[in-house]
Design a protein around this motif. Structure first.
Motif, PDB file in Angstrom:
ATOM      1  N   SER A 284     -13.659  30.463  21.906  1.00  0.00           N
ATOM      2  CA  SER A 284     -13.111  29.403  22.743  1.00  0.00           C
ATOM      3  C   SER A 284     -13.833  28.093  22.485  1.00  0.00           C
ATOM      4  O   SER A 284     -15.026  27.979  22.728  1.00  0.00           O
ATOM      5  CB  SER A 284     -13.253  29.776  24.221  1.00  0.00           C
ATOM      6  OG  SER A 284     -12.487  30.913  24.500  1.00  0.00           O
ATOM      7  N   GLY A 285     -13.083  27.108  21.997  1.00  0.00           N
ATOM      8  CA  GLY A 285     -13.635  25.782  21.747  1.00  0.00           C
ATOM      9  C   GLY A 285     -13.630  24.938  23.000  1.00  0.00           C
ATOM     10  O   GLY A 285     -13.130  25.356  24.057  1.00  0.00           O
ATOM     11  N   PRO A 286     -14.182  23.722  22.909  1.00  0.00           N
ATOM     12  CA  PRO A 286     -14.291  22.845  24.080  1.00  0.00           C
ATOM     13  C   PRO A 286     -12.954  22.544  24.766  1.00  0.00           C
ATOM     14  O   PRO A 286     -12.932  22.324  25.972  1.00  0.00           O
ATOM     15  CB  PRO A 286     -14.900  21.562  23.515  1.00  0.00           C
ATOM     16  CG  PRO A 286     -15.605  21.980  22.273  1.00  0.00           C
ATOM     17  CD  PRO A 286     -14.813  23.139  21.729  1.00  0.00           C
ATOM     18  N   ALA A 287     -11.845  22.587  24.041  1.00  0.00           N
ATOM     19  CA  ALA A 287     -10.540  22.265  24.628  1.00  0.00           C
ATOM     20  C   ALA A 287      -9.844  23.481  25.235  1.00  0.00           C
ATOM     21  O   ALA A 287      -8.765  23.359  25.798  1.00  0.00           O
ATOM     22  CB  ALA A 287      -9.637  21.645  23.565  1.00  0.00           C
ATOM     23  N   SER A 288     -10.465  24.656  25.164  1.00  0.00           N
ATOM     24  CA  SER A 288      -9.810  25.866  25.666  1.00  0.00           C
ATOM     25  C   SER A 288     -10.099  26.094  27.148  1.00  0.00           C
ATOM     26  O   SER A 288     -11.105  25.631  27.677  1.00  0.00           O
ATOM     27  CB  SER A 288     -10.271  27.084  24.867  1.00  0.00           C
ATOM     28  OG  SER A 288     -11.594  27.401  25.225  1.00  0.00           O
ATOM     29  N   SER A 289      -9.252  26.867  27.791  1.00  0.00           N
ATOM     30  CA  SER A 289      -9.494  27.190  29.194  1.00  0.00           C
ATOM     31  C   SER A 289     -10.717  28.083  29.341  1.00  0.00           C
ATOM     32  O   SER A 289     -11.389  28.057  30.370  1.00  0.00           O
ATOM     33  CB  SER A 289      -8.265  27.871  29.801  1.00  0.00           C
ATOM     34  OG  SER A 289      -7.992  29.080  29.120  1.00  0.00           O
TER      35      SER A 289
ATOM     36  N   ASP B  89     -18.724  25.528  19.705  1.00  0.00           N
ATOM     37  CA  ASP B  89     -18.534  24.079  19.588  1.00  0.00           C
ATOM     38  C   ASP B  89     -17.438  23.714  18.594  1.00  0.00           C
ATOM     39  O   ASP B  89     -16.805  22.675  18.718  1.00  0.00           O
ATOM     40  CB  ASP B  89     -19.837  23.407  19.135  1.00  0.00           C
ATOM     41  CG  ASP B  89     -20.971  23.662  20.092  1.00  0.00           C
ATOM     42  OD1 ASP B  89     -20.734  23.690  21.308  1.00  0.00           O
ATOM     43  OD2 ASP B  89     -22.112  23.843  19.621  1.00  0.00           O
ATOM     44  N   ASP B  90     -17.242  24.557  17.578  1.00  0.00           N
ATOM     45  CA  ASP B  90     -16.346  24.262  16.466  1.00  0.00           C
ATOM     46  C   ASP B  90     -15.610  25.548  16.094  1.00  0.00           C
ATOM     47  O   ASP B  90     -16.174  26.420  15.417  1.00  0.00           O
ATOM     48  CB  ASP B  90     -17.188  23.731  15.304  1.00  0.00           C
ATOM     49  CG  ASP B  90     -16.392  23.312  14.085  1.00  0.00           C
ATOM     50  OD1 ASP B  90     -15.284  23.856  13.870  1.00  0.00           O
ATOM     51  OD2 ASP B  90     -16.890  22.467  13.325  1.00  0.00           O
TER      52      ASP B  90
ATOM     53  N   ALA C  18      -8.728  24.669  19.305  1.00  0.00           N
ATOM     54  CA  ALA C  18      -9.019  25.072  20.688  1.00  0.00           C
ATOM     55  C   ALA C  18      -9.496  26.519  20.815  1.00  0.00           C
ATOM     56  O   ALA C  18     -10.409  26.800  21.593  1.00  0.00           O
ATOM     57  CB  ALA C  18      -7.792  24.869  21.567  1.00  0.00           C
TER      58      ALA C  18
ATOM     59  N   ARG D 293     -14.269  26.506  30.315  1.00  0.00           N
ATOM     60  CA  ARG D 293     -14.542  25.885  31.613  1.00  0.00           C
ATOM     61  C   ARG D 293     -15.966  26.206  32.053  1.00  0.00           C
ATOM     62  O   ARG D 293     -16.524  27.229  31.689  1.00  0.00           O
ATOM     63  CB  ARG D 293     -13.577  26.409  32.664  1.00  0.00           C
ATOM     64  CG  ARG D 293     -12.195  25.880  32.490  1.00  0.00           C
ATOM     65  CD  ARG D 293     -11.303  26.337  33.632  1.00  0.00           C
ATOM     66  NE  ARG D 293      -9.983  26.531  33.077  1.00  0.00           N
ATOM     67  CZ  ARG D 293      -9.168  27.503  33.389  1.00  0.00           C
ATOM     68  NH1 ARG D 293      -9.501  28.393  34.286  1.00  0.00           N
ATOM     69  NH2 ARG D 293      -7.993  27.606  32.827  1.00  0.00           N
TER      70      ARG D 293
END
Length: 123
Positions: A50-55, A12-13, A36, A58
């Motif tokens: 991998s954060g929420p903005a990373s690919s 998440d962070d 990210a 998904r």
């Protein structure tokens, strides 16, 4: 070039995950594109955060099984010393120490709830 076995954890962070793994578990930052994504290593293990903005964050296909039992496994020379050090640092554990013929282990979770097993082999 060092060969690494890579594992991806969705967090998440990303900065909190970097701090957790580098401060408490001996990882070093290989690359960071926080918030990210980050790439941290410990020995041959490359952990991709991998954060929420990373690919990598998904959605998992519906037919994939839940990852609740997945975890990374870190070998430590003195489990009791690691438990004390991490407890003193405010890290909470999931359950108690489990002992078996192969050694002793305990679980903890990173800030996003991803499991980490600390394992001391039997002597």
């Amino acid at each position: 070039m060092t060969e690494h076995a890579s594992v991806r954890y969705v967090v998440d962070d990303v900065p909190a995950a970097i701090a957790f793994y580098t401060t408490h578990l001996g990882f070093t930052v290989r690359m960071s594109a926080a918030p990210a994504f980050a790439d941290v290593v410990r020995g041959p293990l490359r952990l991709l955060l991998s954060g929420p903005a990373s690919s990598g964050a998904r959605a998992t296909p519906e037919d994939a099984s839940a990852a609740g039992r997945n975890r990374i496994h870190l070998v430590v020379p003195d489990l009791d010393a690691e438990i004390k050090r991490l407890t003193d640092a405010g890290v909470a554990f999931r359950g108690e120490v489990v002992a078996g013929p192969g050694g002793r282990q305990i679980l903890l979770a990173d800030p996003a709830g991803n499991l980490v097993k600390l394992f001391q082999p039997a002597r």
